[in-house]
Design a protein around this motif. Structure first.
Motif, mmCIF file in Angstrom:
data_model
loop_
_atom_site.group_PDB
_atom_site.id
_atom_site.type_symbol
_atom_site.label_atom_id
_atom_site.label_comp_id
_atom_site.label_asym_id
_atom_site.label_seq_id
_atom_site.Cartn_x
_atom_site.Cartn_y
_atom_site.Cartn_z
ATOM 1 N N VAL A 17 0.860 -1.186 0.000
ATOM 2 C CA VAL A 17 0.000 0.000 0.000
ATOM 3 C C VAL A 17 0.896 1.236 0.000
ATOM 4 O O VAL A 17 1.739 1.407 0.869
ATOM 5 C CB VAL A 17 -0.932 0.007 1.229
ATOM 6 N N GLU A 18 0.689 2.089 -0.984
ATOM 7 C CA GLU A 18 1.519 3.283 -1.113
ATOM 8 C C GLU A 18 0.635 4.525 -1.045
ATOM 9 O O GLU A 18 -0.326 4.656 -1.801
ATOM 10 C CB GLU A 18 2.293 3.250 -2.434
ATOM 11 N N THR A 19 0.967 5.433 -0.153
ATOM 12 C CA THR A 19 0.227 6.681 -0.020
ATOM 13 C C THR A 19 1.149 7.861 -0.291
ATOM 14 O O THR A 19 2.376 7.754 -0.130
ATOM 15 C CB THR A 19 -0.395 6.819 1.380
ATOM 16 N N HIS A 20 0.538 8.990 -0.685
ATOM 17 C CA HIS A 20 1.305 10.194 -0.995
ATOM 18 C C HIS A 20 0.794 11.348 -0.147
ATOM 19 O O HIS A 20 -0.394 11.418 0.167
ATOM 20 C CB HIS A 20 1.176 10.539 -2.480
ATOM 21 N N CYS A 21 1.692 12.253 0.193
ATOM 22 C CA CYS A 21 1.298 13.403 1.010
ATOM 23 C C CYS A 21 2.199 14.588 0.686
ATOM 24 O O CYS A 21 3.413 14.434 0.484
ATOM 25 C CB CYS A 21 1.395 13.058 2.494
#
Length: 287
Positions: A17-21
């Motif tokens: 799972v890859e998230t961006h911020c």
């Protein structure tokens, strides 16, 4: 049908799972998936920054000068030309407040920003259970496995559930009770900041019908009843009454007279020749 979607990609339950911020604004709140990867935009570019440092508490996570990385923690990487920091295999201990510091040529601090990182376990599955209650209401229970800080929402045939359809609960609780006349495709969606799962169920009424009538004793009945065992407000069925009368004519010949009338009509026969009929009752004579 069950759908599992992360903000960008979900491979397996948690890993991948890859998230961006965007962390370029002071006080940014970012989220990462337990066991996954978070990509943080710390600056536009480090190429023109004389010195920069990224810290958690008093621990240095990243330190560099322009395009040269002096120090970086394990499980991570930094791309100076676009200012993105990637942290892999996220752990609970990675959560907390981080500080970005930049310095000018004279070594003076030119900027300081904070970033809050929260780590959550993704929602993995949802169980949706229905139960018919004694008066035809339907209780729905939505529960999730895994997932930190789950949030719930409901839709019926693609529309948000309204108070007019609910006896108890609301659109953000995991347990609700639906009114007797509610039917359609019900969906429970469980989400947190890094994933969501939905579960759908086609529901119908629990076999109840609504009746509204006045019964024989004059009582008005207005309520929900179970259709299969209902004995109230049922239309009575009536059959025609056929009466055969055999009379002797004045010439001594028998004539069969059949009179068809409504059940509520009373007829009195006399010895007179001929019969009196009500103008409201249909009748006919056949020989």
């Amino acid at each position: 049908m069950e759908v599992v979607i992360a903000l960008l990609l979900m491979l397996g339950v948690s890993h991948g799972v890859e998230t961006h911020c965007d962390g370029r604004q002071n006080g940014a709140q970012c989220y990462g998936a337990l066991g996954g990867t978070v990509v943080l935009q710390l600056m536009d570019s480090a190429s023109e920054i004389f010195k920069y440092q990224w810290m958690k508490n008093k621990t240095t996570i990243l330190q560099g000068r322009k395009n040269v990385i002096v120090h970086i923690m394990d499980r991570s990487s930094f791309t100076p030309n676009n200012g993105t920091f990637r942290m892999n295999d996220l752990r609970r201990t990675d959560a907390g407040e981080y500080n970005v510091l930049t310095f000018d040529l004279a070594g003076h601090e030119s900027e300081q920003r904070t970033l809050q990182l929260s780590i959550q376990a993704p929602v993995s599955s949802v169980l949706l259970v229905s139960e018919c209650l004694s008066q035809g209401e339907m209780r729905m229970s939505c529960s999730s496995e895994g997932g930190d800080s789950p949030q719930y929402s409901w839709t019926l045939d693609g529309q948000t559930l309204t108070d007019a359809q609910l006896l108890s609960g609301n659109n953000e609780t995991n347990n609700i009770t639906l009114k007797q006349d509610v039917s359609g495709l019900l969906v429970c969606l469980v989400r947190n900041h890094i994933s969501y799962v939905l579960k759908e169920k086609s529901i119908s009424t629990c076999g109840f019908i609504y009746i509204n009538c006045i019964v024989s004793n004059g009582t008005n009945v207005s309520e929900w009843v179970f259709e299969a065992t209902n004995t109230l407000c049922i239309e009575p069925t009536t059959a025609s009454t056929t009466l055969t009368d055999t009379k002797t004519s004045t010439v001594g010949k028998e004539t069969g007279i059949i009179v068809s009338i409504k059940p509520s009509t009373n007829i009195t026969h006399s010895n007179q020749t001929g019969t009196t009929h009500s103008s409201d009752d249909p009748w006919y004579i056949s020989k």
